[in-house]
Design a protein around this motif. Structure first.
Motif, PDB file in Angstrom:
ATOM      1  N   LYS A  62       0.795  -1.011  -0.029  1.00  0.00           N
ATOM      2  CA  LYS A  62       0.118  -0.434  -0.135  1.00  0.00           C
ATOM      3  C   LYS A  62       0.998   1.147   0.150  1.00  0.00           C
ATOM      4  CE  LYS A  62      -3.961   1.920   2.955  1.00  0.00           C
ATOM      5  NZ  LYS A  62      -4.543   1.642   4.500  1.00  0.00           N
ATOM      6  N   TRP A  63       1.170   1.201   1.003  1.00  0.00           N
ATOM      7  CA  TRP A  63       3.203   2.816   1.801  1.00  0.00           C
ATOM      8  C   TRP A  63       3.858   2.243   0.392  1.00  0.00           C
ATOM      9  CZ3 TRP A  63       2.315   7.257   3.210  1.00  0.00           C
ATOM     10  CH2 TRP A  63       0.883   7.731   4.224  1.00  0.00           C
ATOM     11  N   PRO A  70       0.013   6.740   0.260  1.00  0.00           N
ATOM     12  CA  PRO A  70      -0.541   4.711   0.130  1.00  0.00           C
ATOM     13  C   PRO A  70      -1.135   4.935  -1.158  1.00  0.00           C
ATOM     14  CG  PRO A  70      -2.086   6.510   1.525  1.00  0.00           C
ATOM     15  CD  PRO A  70      -0.584   7.168   0.960  1.00  0.00           C
ATOM     16  N   ASP A  71      -0.471   4.207  -2.439  1.00  0.00           N
ATOM     17  CA  ASP A  71      -0.909   4.677  -4.230  1.00  0.00           C
ATOM     18  C   ASP A  71      -0.116   3.517  -4.585  1.00  0.00           C
ATOM     19  OD1 ASP A  71       2.150   5.274  -3.828  1.00  0.00           O
ATOM     20  OD2 ASP A  71       1.844   7.196  -5.479  1.00  0.00           O
ATOM     21  N   GLY A  72      -0.195   2.396  -3.933  1.00  0.00           N
ATOM     22  CA  GLY A  72      -0.596   0.789  -4.541  1.00  0.00           C
ATOM     23  C   GLY A  72      -1.221   0.643  -5.092  1.00  0.00           C
ATOM     24  N   LYS A 332       5.011   8.268   8.085  1.00  0.00           N
ATOM     25  CA  LYS A 332       5.100  10.403   8.576  1.00  0.00           C
ATOM     26  C   LYS A 332       6.060  10.897   8.164  1.00  0.00           C
ATOM     27  CE  LYS A 332       3.197   9.197  12.962  1.00  0.00           C
ATOM     28  NZ  LYS A 332       3.675   8.278  14.703  1.00  0.00           N
ATOM     29  N   THR A 333       5.583  11.719   7.224  1.00  0.00           N
ATOM     30  CA  THR A 333       6.864  12.568   6.343  1.00  0.00           C
ATOM     31  C   THR A 333       7.173  13.268   6.198  1.00  0.00           C
ATOM     32  OG1 THR A 333       4.966  13.176   5.079  1.00  0.00           O
ATOM     33  CG2 THR A 333       4.996  10.965   4.628  1.00  0.00           C
ATOM     34  N   ALA A 391       1.742  16.831   4.908  1.00  0.00           N
ATOM     35  CA  ALA A 391       0.537  16.442   3.866  1.00  0.00           C
ATOM     36  C   ALA A 391       1.272  16.377   2.210  1.00  0.00           C
ATOM     37  CB  ALA A 391      -0.119  17.850   3.912  1.00  0.00           C
ATOM     38  N   ALA A 392       2.929  15.746   2.680  1.00  0.00           N
ATOM     39  CA  ALA A 392       2.716  14.763   1.365  1.00  0.00           C
ATOM     40  C   ALA A 392       2.768  14.077   0.585  1.00  0.00           C
ATOM     41  CB  ALA A 392       3.984  14.777   1.179  1.00  0.00           C
ATOM     42  N   GLN A 393       1.600  12.916   1.080  1.00  0.00           N
ATOM     43  CA  GLN A 393       0.788  12.674   0.116  1.00  0.00           C
ATOM     44  C   GLN A 393      -0.400  12.491  -0.138  1.00  0.00           C
ATOM     45  OE1 GLN A 393      -2.000   9.587   3.900  1.00  0.00           O
ATOM     46  NE2 GLN A 393      -0.667  10.546   4.992  1.00  0.00           N
TER      47      GLN A 393
END
Ligand SMILES: [Zn+2]
Length: 629
Positions: A62-63, A70-72, A332-333, A391-393
């Motif tokens: 997923k990540w 989480p763009d799998g 956590k980014t 907030a990168a994700q």
């Protein structure tokens, strides 16, 4: 907060306990990927997973490392079927997590057969989840073609992978090969994290370019996969510059942390365009003729340096919170201003030191970064740098529209400016004896034990900086990370003896970027970025076009009574400098026309760097190659 961390910990323990019940721990998992139908955009997977009777939880990654989100591409998994001893085993998806599958393994079953297809998208948006296969090539990102059992860290799960390619295709990868027969490749057993970190590119049109510098013991190569034979042409000068790049990293970091390195470079107009880092390779994808068209080549000059730097900064050393033990655990980014920001700084520096950029290209790039981040860019007055990283994700997928007000993944470019300032502070504090290069040797050095991971925290970073030059680094960094000043942090540029000015001369680097993106950049004059057909990509809040009523999504169809073309707009802006008449833009908005009058007479404006008289030129010193060339 402590409470939520405690809860997360408990959830993990629970999942671990569940997952281990039906898993026979030691035996490797077999993974056979059939990419013979890649030109039809369908990849078949067959897995054999040793199991024991009882409940079993399987995950689809997923990540995705390096994508920080989480763009799998779970949506592209089709035809999923499980069986044991030839009998179908039912499955159900978790009701909360779409990447999780639950099974009950019947008595007597010791091997679970898993079959599914990965259907390749045609959209070129996104990263590895975007288009990855064409009529002539494919990039296999293993995370797309694998399920893995819950309960163990990715580094503890061993897979024996094989790959079947279309007849006659060649391939490149950092993954060690056990044997090859015809179009079937069997890889040496590898841990899941090593497998996911080692994509394979394959193509009908393939070329390997050795870029190992003389005397360098570790092998480096560029593996070119393209949609045509013509696209594979690489000039001797460019080959030399990439060889210089390898030599420069050796001098900069003083160590390598990989067995050998593969630049996997895919040249196609039909795949997603991006660069993704891995420890022993990258996965970079650009337009088909990028190597043979000088304008396109200029625009990609920092791509391979950036991804290569990640082998040290991002793979060998990685923020602790960006290093979860398996792909379902969130990242956590907030430290991406180091992971990406310092890489952005070093990528540009190495491009220049290697000859991929001239010193002037480097300075042009700095000028446009500084200008793009403010003043007049309102987003930074509400969203600090740190939040762009945290907030990168969500920001990676944000549209360009309103990006000046929303902000985007600014931790890349603003991170670069912060690290440039760190370099100038080190220089000042040590009276010119040390630089950020010394920090790189300290923080990324050590023996080459292959692809190892050493995590770090904010405090580790501050401690290392203090070893180079004692200073209030924590105070400085917190100030930069949390600032909502309308001004970009230009201390590094000014401390290096340069300043940003605006002239009517468009820099070559911006022309190259416009050619690649089919747009026109007038953000420093009237505040508009437009597609070549006049569609407004962004309208800078507070600047003249925005004040005249023009917003993103509208379309400029006429300029002073003439049909819109980029050239007509540019000529009108230049003519406006000697006219008292306002600029009149005819605009289409949701099926309605309106005319906007812009009282602007400043002509075209583009940012440049010029020397600040009386200050030493630190950029010149910083840009000098370290290796003999
Ligand atoms: Zn990066």
């Amino acid at each position: 907060m402590i409470i939520s961390r405690y809860r997360t910990y408990m959830v993990c323990l629970f999942v671990f306990a569940l997952g281990t019940l039906a898993l026979r721990a030691q035996s490797p998992i077999t993974l056979d990927v059939d990419a013979t139908q890649a030109p039809r955009r369908i990849i078949h997977t067959h897995m054999a997973i040793p199991v024991s009777p009882g409940p079993l939880t399987l995950y689809y990654p997923k990540w995705i490392p390096g994508e920080h989100a989480p763009d799998g591409p779970i949506l592209n998994v089709t035809g999923l079927k499980f069986s044991g001893n030839g009998k179908t085993i039912p499955w159900r998806r978790d009701l909360v997590d779409m990447f999780t599958f639950h099974l009950d393994i019947p008595q007597g079953v010791s091997v679970l057969d898993v079959k599914f297809d990965y259907v390749e998208p045609t959209s070129t948006a996104g990263f590895t989840a975007g288009a990855s296969a064409t009529d002539n090539l494919v990039v296999i990102s293993w995370n797309q073609n694998v399920l893995y059992p819950a309960g163990r860290r990715a580094q503890d799960i061993v897979l024996k992978a094989s790959l079947k390619l279309p007849e006659g295709w060649k391939f490149g990868t950092a993954l060690p090969v056990a044997r090859r027969e015809g179009n079937e490749i069997e890889f040496k057993p590898a841990s899941l994290n090593r497998l996911v970190d080692s994509p394979v590119s394959a193509s009908r049109f393939y070329r390997v370019v050795d870029v190992t510098p003389p005397g360098e013991p570790v092998h480096h190569e560029i593996d070119l996969a393209a949609d045509s034979q013509a696209a594979l042409k690489m000039s001797p000068e460019l080959k030399q510059e990439y060889t210089n790049l390898v030599a420069e990293t050796g001098k900069l970091f003083g160590a390598r942390h990989y067995r050998d390195y593969h630049f996997l470079l895919t040249l196609s107009n039909y795949v997603a365009h991006f660069g993704l880092e891995h420890h022993e390779s990258d996965d970079s994808r650009i337009g088909e003729f990028s190597l043979i068209d000088p304008r396109l080549r200029l625009n990609m000059a920092t791509l391979l340096p950036h991804e290569f730097v990640h082998s040290w900064n991002g793979k060998f050393r990685r923020p602790k919170d960006l290093s979860p033990p398996y792909y379902e655990q969130p990242m956590k980014t907030d430290m991406l201003w180091v992971y990406e920001g310092l890489t952005q700084y070093l990528g540009g520096l190495l491009a220049e030191r290697s000859g991929l950029w001239t010193p002037d290209d480097y300075r042009q790039s700095l000028a446009s970064i500084a200008a793009r981040l403010g003043p007049g860019r309102p987003g930074r007055t509400w969203r600090p740098l740190l939040d762009t990283a945290a907030a990168a994700q969500i920001l990676y997928g944000a549209p360009g529209q309103w990006s000046n007000w929303r902000r985007g993944v600014d931790f890349y470019d603003e991170g670069l400016l912060v690290w440039l300032e760190v370099n100038s502070i080190i220089h000042r504090q040590t009276h010119g004896k040390k630089s950020l290069d010394d920090f790189c040797r300290l923080f990324y050095g050590g023996p080459n034990d292959g692809p190892q991971l050493m995590t770090y925290t904010f405090q580790d970073l501050v401690d290392a900086l203090n070893q180079i030059a004692p200073y209030d680094w924590a105070g400085f960094l917190h100030k930069r990370l949390n600032s909502t000043s309308p001004e970009a942090p230009l201390g590094g540029i000014e401390g290096s003896g340069w300043k940003v000015v605006y002239t009517s001369v468009e820099p070559a680097l911006l022309q190259s970027s416009e050619a690649v993106h089919d747009n026109i950049d007038e953000t420093y004059s009237i505040g508009l970025q437009l597609k070549e057909d006049g569609t407004v990509q962004d309208s800078i809040v507070t600047l003249p076009a925005y004040q005249a009523g023009i917003s993103p999504g509208m379309k400029v169809i006429a300029v002073n009574g003439r049909p819109f073309t980029p050239q007509v707009l540019r000529l009108a802006l230049r003519a406006g400098t000697t006219s008292k008449e306002p600029l009149r833009l005819r605009v289409l908005n949701d099926g309605y026309y309106k005319t906007c009058s812009i009282d602007y007479h400043g002509g075209e404006r583009f940012p440049h760097l010029v020397r600040e008289a009386g200050r030493p030129d630190l950029l010149d010193e910083m840009l000098k190659p370290l290796a003999a060339q």
